[in-house]
Design an enzyme around this catalytic site. Structure first.
Site, PDB file in Angstrom:
ATOM      1  N   PHE A   1     -17.018 -11.200  -3.878  1.00 15.69           N
ATOM      2  CA  PHE A   1     -18.431 -11.122  -3.489  1.00 15.69           C
ATOM      3  C   PHE A   1     -18.587 -10.961  -1.984  1.00 15.69           C
ATOM      4  O   PHE A   1     -19.651 -11.237  -1.439  1.00 15.69           O
ATOM      5  CB  PHE A   1     -19.178 -12.374  -3.969  1.00 15.69           C
ATOM      6  CG  PHE A   1     -19.094 -12.585  -5.451  1.00 15.69           C
ATOM      7  CD1 PHE A   1     -19.820 -11.778  -6.323  1.00 15.69           C
ATOM      8  CD2 PHE A   1     -18.267 -13.551  -5.991  1.00 15.69           C
ATOM      9  CE1 PHE A   1     -19.736 -11.952  -7.706  1.00 15.69           C
ATOM     10  CE2 PHE A   1     -18.177 -13.738  -7.369  1.00 15.69           C
ATOM     11  CZ  PHE A   1     -18.911 -12.938  -8.228  1.00 15.69           C
ATOM     12  N   LEU A   2     -17.511 -10.548  -1.310  1.00 11.68           N
ATOM     13  CA  LEU A   2     -17.612 -10.478   0.160  1.00 11.68           C
ATOM     14  C   LEU A   2     -18.471  -9.300   0.608  1.00 11.68           C
ATOM     15  O   LEU A   2     -18.507  -8.246  -0.023  1.00 11.68           O
ATOM     16  CB  LEU A   2     -16.227 -10.415   0.806  1.00 11.68           C
ATOM     17  CG  LEU A   2     -15.304  -9.241   0.525  1.00 11.68           C
ATOM     18  CD1 LEU A   2     -15.610  -8.057   1.435  1.00 11.68           C
ATOM     19  CD2 LEU A   2     -13.870  -9.692   0.743  1.00 11.68           C
TER      20      LEU A   2
ATOM     21  N   ASN B   1     -24.308  -7.929  -8.251  1.00 11.30           N
ATOM     22  CA  ASN B   1     -24.637  -6.839  -7.323  1.00 11.30           C
ATOM     23  C   ASN B   1     -25.939  -6.140  -7.720  1.00 11.30           C
ATOM     24  O   ASN B   1     -26.754  -5.793  -6.869  1.00 11.30           O
ATOM     25  CB  ASN B   1     -23.490  -5.830  -7.256  1.00 11.30           C
ATOM     26  CG  ASN B   1     -22.483  -6.226  -6.186  1.00 11.30           C
ATOM     27  OD1 ASN B   1     -22.708  -7.170  -5.429  1.00 11.30           O
ATOM     28  ND2 ASN B   1     -21.376  -5.524  -6.119  1.00 11.30           N
TER      29      ASN B   1
ATOM     30  N   ASP C   1       0.866  -1.175   0.000  1.00 12.75           N
ATOM     31  CA  ASP C   1       0.000   0.000   0.000  1.00 12.75           C
ATOM     32  C   ASP C   1       0.906   1.228   0.000  1.00 12.75           C
ATOM     33  O   ASP C   1       1.989   1.205   0.594  1.00 12.75           O
ATOM     34  CB  ASP C   1      -0.908   0.005   1.237  1.00 12.75           C
ATOM     35  CG  ASP C   1      -2.156   0.835   1.012  1.00 12.75           C
ATOM     36  OD1 ASP C   1      -3.263   0.267   0.959  1.00 12.75           O
ATOM     37  OD2 ASP C   1      -2.018   2.082   0.848  1.00 12.75           O
TER      38      ASP C   1
ATOM     39  N   PHE D   1     -31.959 -11.132   1.091  1.00  9.60           N
ATOM     40  CA  PHE D   1     -32.055  -9.836   0.415  1.00  9.60           C
ATOM     41  C   PHE D   1     -33.489  -9.444   0.091  1.00  9.60           C
ATOM     42  O   PHE D   1     -33.774  -8.798  -0.904  1.00  9.60           O
ATOM     43  CB  PHE D   1     -31.138  -9.777  -0.819  1.00  9.60           C
ATOM     44  CG  PHE D   1     -29.709  -9.555  -0.399  1.00  9.60           C
ATOM     45  CD1 PHE D   1     -29.008 -10.553   0.245  1.00  9.60           C
ATOM     46  CD2 PHE D   1     -29.101  -8.324  -0.566  1.00  9.60           C
ATOM     47  CE1 PHE D   1     -27.713 -10.340   0.710  1.00  9.60           C
ATOM     48  CE2 PHE D   1     -27.820  -8.103  -0.114  1.00  9.60           C
ATOM     49  CZ  PHE D   1     -27.129  -9.122   0.519  1.00  9.60           C
TER      50      PHE D   1
ATOM     51  N   CYS E   1     -20.857  -0.500  -2.750  1.00  7.25           N
ATOM     52  CA  CYS E   1     -20.979  -1.315  -3.976  1.00  7.25           C
ATOM     53  C   CYS E   1     -22.265  -1.111  -4.765  1.00  7.25           C
ATOM     54  O   CYS E   1     -22.222  -0.834  -5.960  1.00  7.25           O
ATOM     55  CB  CYS E   1     -20.852  -2.789  -3.620  1.00  7.25           C
ATOM     56  SG  CYS E   1     -19.172  -3.217  -3.180  1.00  7.25           S
TER      57      CYS E   1
HETATM   58  C1  UDX Z   1     -22.413  -6.081  -1.258  1.00  8.84           C
HETATM   59  C2  UDX Z   1     -22.610  -7.492  -1.844  1.00  8.84           C
HETATM   60  O1  UDX Z   1     -23.521  -8.236  -1.024  1.00  8.84           O
HETATM   61  C3  UDX Z   1     -21.278  -8.206  -1.964  1.00  8.84           C
HETATM   62  O2  UDX Z   1     -21.464  -9.463  -2.602  1.00  8.84           O
HETATM   63  C4  UDX Z   1     -20.335  -7.327  -2.797  1.00  8.84           C
HETATM   64  O3  UDX Z   1     -19.057  -7.934  -2.890  1.00  8.84           O
HETATM   65  C5  UDX Z   1     -20.204  -5.952  -2.175  1.00  8.84           C
HETATM   66  O4  UDX Z   1     -21.501  -5.361  -2.046  1.00  8.84           O
HETATM   67  P1  UDX Z   1     -22.043  -5.033   1.163  1.00  8.84           P
HETATM   68  O5  UDX Z   1     -22.216  -3.713   0.473  1.00  8.84           O
HETATM   69  O6  UDX Z   1     -20.908  -5.216   2.096  1.00  8.84           O
HETATM   70  O7  UDX Z   1     -21.928  -6.211   0.084  1.00  8.84           O
HETATM   71  O8  UDX Z   1     -23.367  -5.308   2.022  1.00  8.84           O
HETATM   72  P2  UDX Z   1     -24.733  -6.122   1.851  1.00  8.84           P
HETATM   73  O9  UDX Z   1     -24.867  -7.043   2.992  1.00  8.84           O
HETATM   74  O10 UDX Z   1     -24.883  -6.682   0.512  1.00  8.84           O
HETATM   75  O11 UDX Z   1     -25.813  -4.953   2.073  1.00  8.84           O
HETATM   76  C6  UDX Z   1     -25.876  -3.822   1.196  1.00  8.84           C
HETATM   77  C7  UDX Z   1     -26.975  -2.893   1.619  1.00  8.84           C
HETATM   78  O12 UDX Z   1     -28.251  -3.471   1.370  1.00  8.84           O
HETATM   79  C8  UDX Z   1     -26.964  -2.530   3.100  1.00  8.84           C
HETATM   80  O13 UDX Z   1     -27.202  -1.152   3.218  1.00  8.84           O
HETATM   81  C9  UDX Z   1     -28.092  -3.329   3.684  1.00  8.84           C
HETATM   82  O14 UDX Z   1     -28.668  -2.697   4.809  1.00  8.84           O
HETATM   83  C10 UDX Z   1     -29.070  -3.368   2.518  1.00  8.84           C
HETATM   84  N1  UDX Z   1     -29.972  -4.533   2.537  1.00  8.84           N
HETATM   85  C11 UDX Z   1     -29.451  -5.801   2.432  1.00  8.84           C
HETATM   86  C12 UDX Z   1     -31.339  -4.356   2.632  1.00  8.84           C
HETATM   87  O15 UDX Z   1     -31.826  -3.227   2.710  1.00  8.84           O
HETATM   88  N2  UDX Z   1     -32.168  -5.456   2.605  1.00  8.84           N
HETATM   89  C13 UDX Z   1     -31.677  -6.717   2.492  1.00  8.84           C
HETATM   90  O16 UDX Z   1     -32.490  -7.658   2.464  1.00  8.84           O
HETATM   91  C14 UDX Z   1     -30.287  -6.905   2.401  1.00  8.84           C
END
Ligand code: UDX
Length: 453
Positions: free
Chosen positions: A158-159, A232, A30, A273, A284
Site C-alpha cells: 500500500f506504499l 485503491n 533483477d 484523498f 496504480c
Molecule cells: C497509490 C496508493 O495510495 C497506494 O496505497 C498504492 O500502493 C499505490 O497507489 P501512489 O500512486 O503512489 O499510491 O500515489 P497517491 O498518493 O495515492 O496519489 C495518486 C494520485 O491521486 C496522484 O496523482 C495524486 O495527485 C492524486 N490525488 C491524491 C488527488 O488528486 N487528490 C487526493 O486527495 C489525493
C-alpha cells in the site's frame, strides 16, 4: 530471516531496504545488469526521498544479483515484486510474473519456502503462480515431496510513491493472504518487528507519535488480492467524488476545499484523498480500477461506481483545457506554462501523468507549451521524446511572455514562487490552479487572474 526479492522497482527496492532495516538478510534479484550494478554502488534506481540514505545504512545486509541461483536456495521467503504493466487492452502483462515464478520453481532447494506475491496481480494469480512454481520445481526434482516444499502467499503493498519508506515502516495494516498455516507463521515472524513496532526508527524517519502496534489482517489468498484492488479503487473514487462535488461547487459558488474539510472531519469519511483538482495519475489507480472492472466483467458483473470514477477522472484532464479555452478564448499561438510534470510531488514518475495528456491536448490546439518540473524533466525527455514542449530549467522561465500558467503538480517549492515577478513577465497574468492548492490571496495581490478547476 533470509529473504529474496525479485524485481527492484518501487515496491521491490523499498521492501528490500525496509526488511534490511528490520535486520533481515536480503538479496535483491533483477535481470537488468545496469540496475544491479548501480545498486551495488549504492545508487537508488528511482527517485524516492530517503531511499539512498537507507540503502547505505543497510548495505551490509543487502545483496544484489542478476542470478536466481545466488538468491533462491536458502531463502525462507521469496517476494515477487516484478512489474505488471498494462497491455494495450488494459489487462496486466503477466510475462515477468510468470518468468519469475518459473525461475523460483527451478531453484527451490527443498527447505520450505514462502513465495509472496507483492506485485499487484489479477485476482486468482496466487493459484496460477503456485502452479507455475510447482511445474518448474517438479521438472527439476521429480514430484516426490510436492506440497511441502513451498507455499504461495499474497502480501499486497500500500506504499505511496514519495512516501514509500514511511508507508512501509509505519503501515496502517499488513495484509497477508495465505491458505497454508506454515506460510502465515513465517510471514508473521518476518514482519514481527513491524507489527510490534519494536525496531529503532531511522534517524531521518521518526515513528509517528500516535502509532501503536500495526494490525495484521490474515486472510485467504483471494481476499488479500481483492483487498489491494478494493483499497485503491476506493481511494480513486474518493478523489473522483470530490472532483464531481467540485464541479457543482463551482456552479453554486461554494468553495470545494471548505466542503472537503467539512465532510472530511466526519470520522466515517476522513479528510484524506479529498483534494480536488486535476485528478489521479500514476501507475496504480488507473491500472487497478481498469483491472477491477475487467475482472468483474469476467464474472458477468458491472462495476458502475468504479467505472464512473474512471470517467470523472478522465474528464478532469479535458476540463483543464476547456477551462483555459474559456478564459483565453483562443489557444492557437498562445504560450502556456505547465508547473509540474510528475503525476504527484516527490517523485519523477510520469506514468499516466495528467501533465502529459494536458500538454498534448494544448499542442493539438495550436498552443506552445513550456514545462518545468524539479525532478521529472530528464525522464520526460528520455521517455517521451515526441512530446512537443520546451523544457525550462527554472519555474520562473516558463512565465516569460506566457499567456497562462497551469499548476499541474503541487511541488512544495511552487508554493512560494516570486509570483509578482512572474506575473509581470507574462503576456497575460492568468493561472489555473489545477490542484486547489496555491494561495489565492497571494496570487491576486501579485496581479494574477487565478482560477481553479
Ligand atoms: C497509490 C496508493 O495510495 C497506494 O496505497 C498504492 O500502493 C499505490 O497507489 P501512489 O500512486 O503512489 O499510491 O500515489 P497517491 O498518493 O495515492 O496519489 C495518486 C494520485 O491521486 C496522484 O496523482 C495524486 O495527485 C492524486 N490525488 C491524491 C488527488 O488528486 N487528490 C487526493 O486527495 C489525493
Amino acid at each position: 530471516m533470509k529473504v529474496a526479492i525479485i524485481g527492484t522497482g518501487y515496491v521491490g527496492i523499498t521492501t528490500g531496504v525496509c526488511l534490511g532495516w528490520l535486520g533481515h538478510d536480503v538479496t535483491c534479484v533483477d535481470t537488468d545488469d545496469g540496475k544491479i550494478e548501480s545498486l551495488r554502488a549504492g545508487v537508488a534506481p528511482i527517485y524516492e526521498p530517503g531511499l539512498g540514505e537507507l540503502l547505505t545504512q543497510v548495505a551490509g545486509r543487502l545483496h544484489f544479483t542478476t542470478s536466481y541461483v545466488d538468491a533462491i536456495p536458502r531463502s525462507q521467503v521469496v517476494f515477487i515484486a516484478v512489474g505488471t504493466p498494462p497491455t494495450a487492452d488494459g489487462s496486466p502483462n503477466l510475462q515477468y510474473l510468470s518468468a519469475a515464478a518459473q525461475s523460483i520453481g527451478a531453484n527451490l532447494d527443498g527447505e520450505f519456502t514462502v513465495v509472496v506475491n507483492k506485485s499487484t496481480v489479477p485476482i486468482g494469480s496466487g493459484n496460477w503462480v503456485e502452479s507455475i512454481i510447482r511445474e518448474a520445481d517438479e521438472k527439476g526434482r521429480g514430484s516426490g515431496r510436492r506440497g511441502e516444499r513451498f507455499a504461495v502467499a499474497s502480501n499486497p503493498e500500500f506504499l505511496r510513491e514519495g512516501t514509500a519508506l514511511h508507508d512501509s515502516l509505519y503501515p496502517d495494516r499488513i495484509v497477508i493472504g495465505a491458505d497454508h498455516a506454515r506460510a502465515l507463521e513465517m510471514m508473521y515472524t518476518l514482519y514481527r518487528p513491524l507489527l510490534e513496532q519494536s525496531f529503532a526508527p531511522p534517524s531521518f524517519l521518526p515513528r509517528p507519535d500516535a502509532l501503536g502496534a500495526v494490525p495484521l489482517v490474515a486472510t485467504d489468498l483471494a481476499s488479500a488480492e481483492l483487498i489491494k484492488y478494493a483499497a485503491n479503487a476506493f481511494l480513486a473514487l474518493k478523489i473522483s467524488y470530490i472532483n464531481e462535488i467540485s464541479q457543482l461547487a463551482g456552479k453554486v459558488g461554494a468553495d470545494v476545499s471548505l466542503v472537503a474539510n467539512g465532510i472530511g472531519l466526519d470520522a466515517r469519511i476522513g479528510r484524506r484523498f479529498l483534494q480536488a483538482g486535476i485528478g489521479w495519475g500514476g501507475s496504480c489507480f488507473g491500472k487497478d480500477t481498469a483491472a477491477l472492472v475487467s475482472t468483474a466483467a469476467d464474472y458477468g458483473l458491472a462495476m458502475p461506481i468504479v467505472s464512473a470514477a474512471r470517467e470523472v477522472n478522465r474528464r478532469q484532464r479535458e476540463r483543464v483545457v476547456e477551462r483555459l479555452l474559456s478564459e483565453l478564448k483562443i489557444l492557437k499561438g498562445k504560450i502556456i506554462g505547465l508547473l509540474g510534470l510528475a503525476f504527484k510531488p516527490n517523485t519523477d514518475d510520469l506514468r499516466d501523468a495528467p501533465a502529459l495528456d494536458i500538454a498534448r491536448a494544448l499542442v493539438a490546439r495550436g498552443a506552445r507549451v513550456r514545462v518545468h518540473d524539479p525532478v521529472a524533466m530528464d525522464r520526460a525527455r528520455r521517455e517521451h521524446p515526441q512530446l512537443e514542449v520546451s523544457y525550462c530549467a527554472e519555474p520562473e522561465e516558463i512565465a516569460a511572455q506566457a499567456d497562462a500558467l497551469i499548476l499541474v503538480t503541487e511541488w512544495p517549492q511552487y508554493r512560494d514562487l516570486n509570483w509578482a515577478r512572474m506575473a509581470s513577465a507574462m503576456n497575460s497574468a492568468v493561472i489555473l490552479d489545477g490542484r486547489h492548492w496555491l494561495d489565492a490571496t497571494a496570487l491576486a495581490s501579485a496581479g494574477f487572474r487565478a482560477f481553479r478547476l
